[in-house]
Design a protein around this motif. Structure first.
Motif, PDB file in Angstrom:
ATOM      1  N   ILE A 118      10.694  -7.451   0.150  1.00  0.00           N
ATOM      2  CA  ILE A 118      11.636  -6.896   1.119  1.00  0.00           C
ATOM      3  C   ILE A 118      13.047  -6.847   0.544  1.00  0.00           C
ATOM      4  O   ILE A 118      13.488  -7.749  -0.165  1.00  0.00           O
ATOM      5  N   GLN A 122      16.767  -4.524   4.674  1.00  0.00           N
ATOM      6  CA  GLN A 122      15.667  -4.604   5.641  1.00  0.00           C
ATOM      7  C   GLN A 122      15.433  -6.040   6.106  1.00  0.00           C
ATOM      8  O   GLN A 122      15.005  -6.274   7.237  1.00  0.00           O
ATOM      9  N   GLU A 126      15.483  -7.118   9.903  1.00  0.00           N
ATOM     10  CA  GLU A 126      14.350  -7.867  10.453  1.00  0.00           C
ATOM     11  C   GLU A 126      14.824  -9.116  11.195  1.00  0.00           C
ATOM     12  O   GLU A 126      14.315  -9.444  12.270  1.00  0.00           O
ATOM     13  N   SER A 150      10.317  -2.434   2.705  1.00  0.00           N
ATOM     14  CA  SER A 150       9.877  -3.184   3.874  1.00  0.00           C
ATOM     15  C   SER A 150       9.392  -4.579   3.481  1.00  0.00           C
ATOM     16  O   SER A 150       9.336  -4.928   2.302  1.00  0.00           O
ATOM     17  N   ARG A 151       9.016  -5.352   4.491  1.00  0.00           N
ATOM     18  CA  ARG A 151       8.492  -6.702   4.291  1.00  0.00           C
ATOM     19  C   ARG A 151       7.336  -6.727   3.294  1.00  0.00           C
ATOM     20  O   ARG A 151       7.184  -7.677   2.515  1.00  0.00           O
ATOM     21  N   MET A 156      11.088   2.545   1.777  1.00  0.00           N
ATOM     22  CA  MET A 156      11.580   3.218   2.983  1.00  0.00           C
ATOM     23  C   MET A 156      12.186   4.552   2.536  1.00  0.00           C
ATOM     24  O   MET A 156      13.101   4.564   1.702  1.00  0.00           O
ATOM     25  N   SER A 220       2.913  -4.506  10.049  1.00  0.00           N
ATOM     26  CA  SER A 220       3.630  -3.243   9.868  1.00  0.00           C
ATOM     27  C   SER A 220       3.500  -2.373  11.113  1.00  0.00           C
ATOM     28  O   SER A 220       4.469  -1.730  11.549  1.00  0.00           O
ATOM     29  N   GLU A 223       5.726  -3.656  13.813  1.00  0.00           N
ATOM     30  CA  GLU A 223       7.125  -3.310  13.545  1.00  0.00           C
ATOM     31  C   GLU A 223       7.403  -1.873  13.962  1.00  0.00           C
ATOM     32  O   GLU A 223       8.425  -1.581  14.585  1.00  0.00           O
TER      33      GLU A 223
END
Length: 422
Positions: A118, A122, A126, A150-151, A156, A220, A223
């Motif tokens: 991540i 982000q 989060e 992303s995590r 992205m 995901s 989210e």
């Protein structure tokens, strides 16, 4: 809603800007009994073809450093800017592929089994989940590229068309278009509900390894579901009105300066209207000649200059134009007031490159500039050029400034102690 808040709205519209409700509430922060703090912002910018350090760094560390060519454009706000040398991400190699690790510090990006982690922006989103119209903005001077992950290490997508971003932020559709958007968001949430129901049923039949993979997928999905829910709530709220013409996209992909200026203007508006608080920007160089006077060689070749004086001279022209653009952005933030403070006081801006020496694809001693955010600035911090300090120490300091008390991020286990908050 109080009469005073209605009056405040009419006043703002009279100046051409109708700010979103969260920002209006925050502008009352100085009123008796209201202790709500103004929002803080995070802006992360990476230029992928390096920065020639000889034009950036002074010869002397500390506060009394001489103005070198690149910081010259923001000499009037030098007390809001810090320079850093001797920072890097341990075990991040891979030359140009390290660009994807600029905000993550994930190791060995050139390896066959590499998986990213991540990114700073982000992670901040989060943890904070700011209630803004746009959760975070991933911008780029080239369509699709991004430094945001992303995590689960998924890229992205970066938005390279300022007109598209402007429309999302400030253009209100017709009632029919708004209803269509709400319906699409509802459909999206229905799909997410169905996926979660089916996946939870499947989960009971899987082995440990598949369960782990499915859990990552489900997190995901959840989210996305939360973002859809927030987007649906914001779709019914009026967008801020700004007295500026919509930007016209620049078709020439090599015009990185022109494209950068449009993105900087958009970010200033987005910060000013509190439309979003988290930004990442990829300044993507090309194997082509940019439309800048005095440039006859493509930028990528100039970054691999081999210490050739002619190439270094042209490279300086391009990079100085980059710093002029950055300087104008920082100055705009500095001049824009928010309840007695400047937007720069409330906005952390980190600018640098994943390459310490683009000529040799070296990823050590990264050139880093840091501005704003309520820190004691005005110094050049020179860390050990052989045993670099983790760049993530700076990132951890930034997370703490956002109010997050994490003990670690990426390769960091401590903050950058030489950088103090005001």
């Amino acid at each position: 809603m109080s009469h005073s808040l209605h009056a405040r709205r009419r006043f703002l519209r009279g100046t051409g800007v109708a700010l979103a409700l969260p920002f209006l509430e925050l502008t009352q922060g100085t009123a008796k009994g209201n202790t709500r703090e103004l929002p803080r912002r995070l802006v992360c910018i990476c230029t992928g073809l390096g920065i020639h350090r000889e034009n950036l760094y002074p010869t002397k560390a500390g506060r009394d450093w001489e103005l070198t060519p690149y910081p010259e454009p923001f000499k009037d706000i030098r007390d809001q800017v810090s320079l850093f040398s001797g920072l890097s991400h341990p075990d991040v190699d891979g030359g140009h592929s390290s660009e994807g690790c600029f905000l993550t510090a994930a190791v060995h990006p050139g390896g066959t089994s590499f998986k990213n982690s991540i990114s700073l922006d982000q992670y901040a989103h989060e943890q904070l989940a700011p209630d803004t119209r746009i959760p975070s903005l991933q911008l780029t001077t080239s369509d699709g590229t991004s430094i945001s992950f992303s995590r689960h290490g998924t890229s992205m997508p970066g938005e390279g068309k300022p007109s598209v971003v402007f429309k999302k932020l400030f253009v209100t559709g017709t009632p029919k278009e708004i209803q269509q958007q709400v319906d699409r968001l509802k459909d999206g949430r229905s799909v997410m509900d169905s996926v979660l129901e089916e996946a939870n049923s499947l989960n009971r039949k899987l082995g440990p390894q598949d369960k782990q993979r499915l859990d990552e997928y489900l997190s995901s999905v959840r989210e996305v579901e939360l973002r859809l829910q927030k987007a649906q709530e914001w779709s019914s709220k009026p967008k801020p009105k700004v007295e500026v013409d919509p930007p016209k996209d620049i078709a020439d992909a090599t015009d990185i300066i022109g494209r950068s200026n449009l993105l900087y203007d958009l970010m200033h508006l987005a910060i000013q209207t509190d439309s979003t608080r988290i930004f990442s920007v990829s300044l993507f160089g090309h194997n082509a000649v940019p439309p800048i006077k005095g440039i006859s060689i493509d930028w990528h070749s100039l970054s691999h200059h081999g210490n050739d004086p002619g190439k270094l001279s042209q490279l300086k022209i391009i990079e100085l134009e980059q710093f002029k653009s950055l300087g104008m952005f920082l100055s705009k933030l500095h001049k824009t007031r928010e309840a007695g403070e400047s937007l720069l006081d409330r906005s952390m801006v980190v600018y640098g490159s994943n390459l310490g020496n683009a000529n040799s694809h070296d990823t050590k001693n990264l050139p880093i500039l840091f501005a704003g955010g309520g820190f004691h600035h005005g110094s050049y911090h020179a860390f050990d050029s052989d045993k670099n300090t983790p760049l993530c120490n700076l990132y951890l300091s930034m997370l703490h400034r956002l109010g997050l008390e994490q003990k670690a991020f990426g390769s960091s286990r401590s903050t950058l102690t030489s950088l103090r908050m005001t």
